[in-house]
Design an enzyme around this catalytic site. Structure first.
Site, PDB file in Angstrom:
ATOM      1  N   GLU A 168       0.823  -1.206   0.000  1.00  0.00           N
ATOM      2  CA  GLU A 168       0.000   0.000   0.000  1.00  0.00           C
ATOM      3  C   GLU A 168       0.860   1.260   0.000  1.00  0.00           C
ATOM      4  O   GLU A 168       0.568   2.231  -0.707  1.00  0.00           O
ATOM      5  CB  GLU A 168      -0.931  -0.023   1.214  1.00  0.00           C
ATOM      6  CG  GLU A 168      -2.013  -1.094   1.113  1.00  0.00           C
ATOM      7  CD  GLU A 168      -2.727  -1.360   2.417  1.00  0.00           C
ATOM      8  OE1 GLU A 168      -3.772  -2.026   2.385  1.00  0.00           O
ATOM      9  OE2 GLU A 168      -2.244  -0.906   3.472  1.00  0.00           O
ATOM     10  N   ASP A 301      -2.742  -8.779  18.608  1.00  0.00           N
ATOM     11  CA  ASP A 301      -1.420  -9.086  18.067  1.00  0.00           C
ATOM     12  C   ASP A 301      -0.490  -9.713  19.102  1.00  0.00           C
ATOM     13  O   ASP A 301       0.512 -10.326  18.746  1.00  0.00           O
ATOM     14  CB  ASP A 301      -0.754  -7.814  17.523  1.00  0.00           C
ATOM     15  CG  ASP A 301      -1.425  -7.307  16.263  1.00  0.00           C
ATOM     16  OD1 ASP A 301      -2.251  -8.041  15.698  1.00  0.00           O
ATOM     17  OD2 ASP A 301      -1.122  -6.173  15.843  1.00  0.00           O
TER      18      ASP A 301
END
Length: 427
Positions: A168, A301
């Site tokens: 990205e 995470d």
């Protein structure tokens, strides 16, 4: 009432807090910043496409109506699971009956932490501001440079790591050079800027199916990104990146380097004194609690969780699902009921590459190009918190789409000594 402490105001922490909104518990949410950040769009702030308020909101504002919750802006320095206390940065201790640790992750430089100053990663708003300044200042310094070789160094942008963030970032950088800055400089042509994407493995977006990975690489190349796979970085200097590929050691002259090659779990995982995996994540049990301490849950995470025999990916939908289940399991324990095991529901994967370019997988369906890009836009706007955020993002994206302009290109600081060159130790 039982006291539940939630560490971290990210996707998982917010989901847990909201699930406990109507429960007979007292909730304290701790976060070192005062805002929730929509991390999937953080690269848009780093590339001047969006302003910070468009992808962030104060935690207090988000949870203002939750009367059983107290939000504290504080950093956690230690966790004593034996005494059931959380220690803050000023040595203040807060006791808990139940604890949810959603502290997230940070950058991993694979033992070369000295690279951090030269190749910043992207996890926080501060990181985004730093990277945005470096990108925009690179063009400014190139405009002032008379030596062609040094000018090319300033106009070469290197992104290390071709995961979703790296892809990205690379795609957006080439759009800035080819379209956004067109006609704004007199001594340089921004169109001549190079964006090099280095990846250690043999394909980009390694977590995606090979066919989507191949399509993503084709779309990157069409945009103008120089994609180099099978390249292992060996050194980063102020003016170059060295790497090894099948042809041996290579040197790439570049003064703007962005790191997206690896992440490491929050150091708070070690404070729990339980087994960790190689990435420093806490190996949780089926219900997301830790061994010998059923009152402590680790999510997001920071958790090395397994669902139906497969590792759970570190993505925001997984964090939200973990947050909800951890909160429900706390309520089950309070009620003396059995807890449930975590089952991850995969709603798909999305990665945008550039204007009208993206790849997507939703269940068995795979698609790329313009349809995937439109789907990506819809999904990210939908999941933003608050109507104002959605309105800001939609208006900024519409303006950028019609004009190629980017609305957040102000560089903080000045060149009177307060704003040093990246290779002079600027933050």
């Amino acid at each position: 009432m039982p006291h539940v402490i939630i560490i971290g105001g990210g996707f998982g922490g917010l989901a847990a807090a909201r699930t406990l909104a109507s429960a007979d518990v007292q909730v304290t949410l701790l976060d070192r910043s005062n805002h929730h950040l929509f991390q999937p769009l953080l690269y848009q702030v780093a590339t001047a496409g969006l302003s910070a308020p468009a992808i962030s909101a104060p935690i207090r504002s988000i949870l203002a109506d939750q009367r059983n919750l107290t939000s504290l802006m504080a950093a956690v320095s230690a966790i004593d699971v034996t005494r059931k206390v959380v220690v803050l940065e000023d040595a203040t201790e807060i006791s808990y009956d139940y604890l949810i640790v959603a502290a997230g992750s940070t950058h991993s430089y694979f033992g070369r932490d000295d690279w951090a100053a030269l190749a910043p990663g992207l996890k926080t708003l501060e990181d985004a501001f730093n990277i945005r300044r470096r990108i925009l200042m690179a063009f400014e310094y190139a405009e002032r440079e008379t030596d062609k070789a040094k000018r090319l160094e300033w106009l070469t942008f290197t992104v290390i790591g071709a995961g979703a963030t790296g892809v990205e970032m690379a795609g957006t950088l080439i759009e800035i050079a080819r379209h956004t800055l067109k006609g704004e400089f007199r001594r340089i042509d921004p169109h001549e800027a190079r964006v090099v994407l280095l990846e250690g493995s043999e394909r980009v977006l390694g977590a995606y199916p090979p066919d989507l990975s191949a399509k993503a690489q084709i779309q990157l190349s069409k945009l103008g990104v120089d994609v180099r796979t099978g390249c292992r970085v060996t050194d980063i200097a102020v003016d170059a990146v060295r790497y090894v590929n099948r042809d041996g050691e290579q040197r790439l002259a570049s003064r703007t380097v962005i790191w997206s090659a690896g992440v490491a779990a929050s150091p708070l995982g070690r404070a729990l004194q339980v087994p960790l995996d190689r990435a420093g994540r806490v190996i949780v049990q089926g219900d997301l609690s830790i061994p010998d301490h059923p009152e402590v849950f680790v999510i997001g995470d920071l958790a090395a969780a397994v669902s139906e025999g497969k590792p759970v990916p570190g993505v925001s939908p997984a964090a939200k699902q973990m947050g909800r289940l951890a909160a429900l399991n706390i309520l089950s324990r309070i009620a003396g009921k059995a807890t449930d095991s975590f089952v991850y529901r995969d709603y798909g994967s999305l990665a945008t590459i550039g204007r009208k370019a993206a790849v997507a997988q939703v269940g068995k369906f795979k698609f790329s190009g313009y349809p995937a890009w439109l789907f990506w836009l819809f999904v990210h706007v939908y999941f933003l918190i608050g109507f104002r955020n959605r309105l800001l993002v939609m208006s900024d994206w519409a303006w950028a789409y019609l004009t190629f302009k980017r609305s957040a290109r102000v560089i903080s600081g000045s060149v009177d000594g307060k704003l040093a060159k990246p290779d002079e130790g600027a933050p």
